[in-house]
Design an enzyme around this catalytic site. Structure first.
Site, PDB file in Angstrom:
ATOM      1  CE1 TYR A  53      -4.225   1.165  -0.274  1.00 16.92           C
ATOM      2  CE2 TYR A  53      -4.543  -0.999   0.686  1.00 16.92           C
ATOM      3  CZ  TYR A  53      -5.053   0.093   0.001  1.00 16.92           C
ATOM      4  OH  TYR A  53      -6.352   0.102  -0.408  1.00 16.92           O
ATOM      5  CD  GLU A  55      -4.654   5.654   0.822  1.00 13.29           C
ATOM      6  OE1 GLU A  55      -4.535   6.429   1.783  1.00 13.29           O
ATOM      7  OE2 GLU A  55      -5.694   5.029   0.586  1.00 13.29           O
ATOM      8  CG  ASP A 199      -8.006  10.454 -24.135  1.00 19.02           C
ATOM      9  OD1 ASP A 199      -7.036   9.662 -24.192  1.00 19.02           O
ATOM     10  OD2 ASP A 199      -9.146  10.109 -23.750  1.00 19.02           O
ATOM     11  CB  THR A 225      -4.703   3.738 -22.149  1.00 19.01           C
ATOM     12  OG1 THR A 225      -4.464   3.768 -23.555  1.00 19.01           O
ATOM     13  CG2 THR A 225      -6.136   4.144 -21.874  1.00 19.01           C
ATOM     14  CE  LYS A 228      -7.313   2.075 -25.176  1.00 23.06           C
ATOM     15  NZ  LYS A 228      -8.323   3.149 -25.326  1.00 23.06           N
ATOM     16  NE  ARG A 234      -7.220  -3.668 -19.796  1.00 22.49           N
ATOM     17  CZ  ARG A 234      -7.183  -3.841 -21.121  1.00 22.49           C
ATOM     18  NH1 ARG A 234      -6.453  -4.769 -21.661  1.00 22.49           N
ATOM     19  NH2 ARG A 234      -7.902  -3.076 -21.916  1.00 22.49           N
TER      20      ARG A 234
HETATM   21  C1  LIG Z   1      -9.364   3.520 -24.544  1.00 19.78           C
HETATM   22  C2  LIG Z   1      -9.633   4.960 -24.320  1.00 19.78           C
HETATM   23  C3  LIG Z   1      -9.907   5.470 -23.039  1.00 19.78           C
HETATM   24  C4  LIG Z   1     -10.297   4.610 -21.873  1.00 19.78           C
HETATM   25  O1  LIG Z   1      -9.431   3.761 -21.375  1.00 19.78           O
HETATM   26  P1  LIG Z   1      -9.905   2.613 -20.342  1.00 19.78           P
HETATM   27  O2  LIG Z   1      -8.588   2.185 -19.834  1.00 19.78           O
HETATM   28  O3  LIG Z   1     -10.638   1.612 -21.142  1.00 19.78           O
HETATM   29  O4  LIG Z   1     -10.748   3.279 -19.295  1.00 19.78           O
HETATM   30  C5  LIG Z   1     -10.029   6.842 -22.888  1.00 19.78           C
HETATM   31  N1  LIG Z   1      -9.886   7.666 -23.932  1.00 19.78           N
HETATM   32  C6  LIG Z   1      -9.653   7.217 -25.182  1.00 19.78           C
HETATM   33  C7  LIG Z   1      -9.543   8.191 -26.301  1.00 19.78           C
HETATM   34  C8  LIG Z   1      -9.543   5.846 -25.417  1.00 19.78           C
HETATM   35  O5  LIG Z   1      -9.350   5.413 -26.660  1.00 19.78           O
END
Ligand SMILES: *Cc1c(COP(=O)(O)O)cnc(C)c1O
Length: 413
Positions: A53, A55, A199, A225, A228, A234
């Site tokens: 933990y 925090e 994003d 993220t 990807k 993840r």
């Molecule tokens: C995949 C994605 C997310 C969300 O990610 P999660 O890990 O599935 O919550 C947010 N924004 C964009 C543009 C994405 O493609």
């Protein structure tokens, strides 16, 4: 390969993992948001760091015993800074959507106006869709893509921004295949006094691999993220200008989350280390080249591709030429061992549950070593499967060919 103790302790879950590993090994993964992580990433993920933990932040924890954990988090931060030329990075966000929630919390009050890309034009749920927290807590207004060109029309974005005066402008997408004009968004935001939020969840790996433009030096705040194109565990990170560091960190913890997932933080550090290597630039280049080869091959078979091609790792295939919807196409392709996701096309005449398109991405097939020649083979499989959707014999033949192709490019999971 599994640890013997899991097989003995929990044969049910061990069996599920084995069967899923076989599926991943023998099927073609074209879901644009998926990838295969390295064994090094998975080793860090499955490590004893999950027991801790922590925090708080390095050297400022609310729990004892964090001196070693701090080193892992600092490494993750330093590597991410180098990878994206970021002034400040928070590596604790648990996933993309919670990262975006923290960004909104850091910069906005509930009810504030935000401008983002429409979900059915390639945006993400967390960019203001009415069923998502973002659409419920904040007053989102949306821009779309030009249905003629399939490209974001910056004049249109500017017009909406001038009329609506949002407090924040969001640029980023889940299903859009053209480069984003980061400087153009920044100029519009400056004109109306809005914060800029990018994003880059889908394209972070291509940015890290120096194949497409990086918004981090231009924008106020950027989330991504890590699982990807970036090929990590993840999770997510948030990058911002130093002047916003405190408010971003406070929004993640204690605003949104409790303790960070230290095993995931370590796995992020491993993935960033991999992405800093020169080979990752070649990998990113190949992802794009593969997406372009796949797009070209499908266009030559008479399919439409939204915007006519791609600059990144994905394309949205318009199935209007065939009498088949995105949902059925997704199912037919699944029966031959090809995973894709249904997708809307701009101004889709069909409903979101069975839209007119499918989204195809090349990060995962590129990880397993496939190149342009294999993309032509895959385009053939897709075309034959969709046209032969009612012929079990044809579908079985394709399934065998898919498996053969996969076995030429083993993952060795
Ligand atoms: C995949 C994605 C997310 C969300 O990610 P999660 O890990 O599935 O919550 C947010 N924004 C964009 C543009 C994405 O493609």
């Amino acid at each position: 390969m599994q640890d013997i103790s899991l097989i003995q302790e929990d044969p049910s879950i061990a069996g599920i993992i084995t069967r899923e590993a076989e599926r991943q090994e023998n099927e073609i993964e074209l879901i644009a948001s998926e990838n295969y992580t390295s064994l090094a990433v998975r080793t860090a993920l499955g490590s004893i760091l999950t027991n801790k933990y922590s925090e708080g932040y390095p050297a400022k924890r609310y729990y004892g015993g964090n001196a070693i954990i701090d080193e892992a988090e600092v490494l993750a931060i330093e590597r991410a800074k180098e990878l994206f030329s970021a002034e400040h990075v928070n590596v604790q966000a648990l996933s993309g959507s919670p990262a975006n929630a923290a960004v909104y919390m850091a910069f906005l009050e509930p009810g504030d106006k935000v401008l983002g890309l429409r979900l059915d034009h390639g945006g993400h749920l967390s960019h203001g869709h009415s069923v998502n927290f973002s659409g419920r807590l904040y007053n989102f207004v949306q821009y779309g893509i030009n249905p003629e060109t399939g490209v974001i029309d910056m004049e249109e974005v500017r017009k909406i921004a001038l009329a609506e005066k949002p407090k924040m402008i969001v640029a980023g997408f889940s299903a859009y295949s053209r480069e984003i004009d980061w400087a153009g968004f920044k100029a519009i935001a400056d004109e109306v006094g809005a914060f800029t939020f990018a994003d880059i969840a889908h394209i972070a790996g291509l940015i890290a691999g120096k194949q497409i433009a990086n918004p981090v030096p231009i924008f106020d705040v950027v989330s991504t993220t890590t699982h990807k194109t970036l090929r990590g565990p993840r999770g997510a990170i948030i990058m911002c200008k130093e002047k916003f560091a405190k408010q971003v960190d406070r929004a993640v913890f204690p605003g949104m989350q409790g303790g960070p997932h230290d095993n995931v933080t370590a796995a992020k550090a491993v993935a960033f280390g991999e992405a800093l290597k020169p080979e990752f630039q070649e990998y990113s280049r190949q992802i794009i080249s593969n997406a372009q080869a796949l797009s070209k091959a499908l266009i030559s078979k008479g399919y439409g591709v939204v915007s006519g091609g791609t600059d990144n790792h994905l394309l949205v295939l318009d199935l209007s030429v065939l009498n088949i919807g995105g949902k059925e196409a997704e199912q037919v392709l699944e029966t031959v061992g090809i995973s894709v996701s249904r997708s809307t096309i701009p101004n889709d005449p069909k409903p979101p549950l069975n839209p007119s398109g499918i989204r195809l991405g090349t990060p995962a097939v590129t990880t397993r070593g496939m190149k342009e020649l294999e993309m032509e083979k895959i385009a053939n499989f897709i075309d034959r499967a969709l046209k032969g959707k009612d012929d079990v014999k044809v579908l079985n033949e394709i399934k065998t060919e898919v498996k053969c192709l996969c076995q030429e490019f083993p993952l060795s999971l």
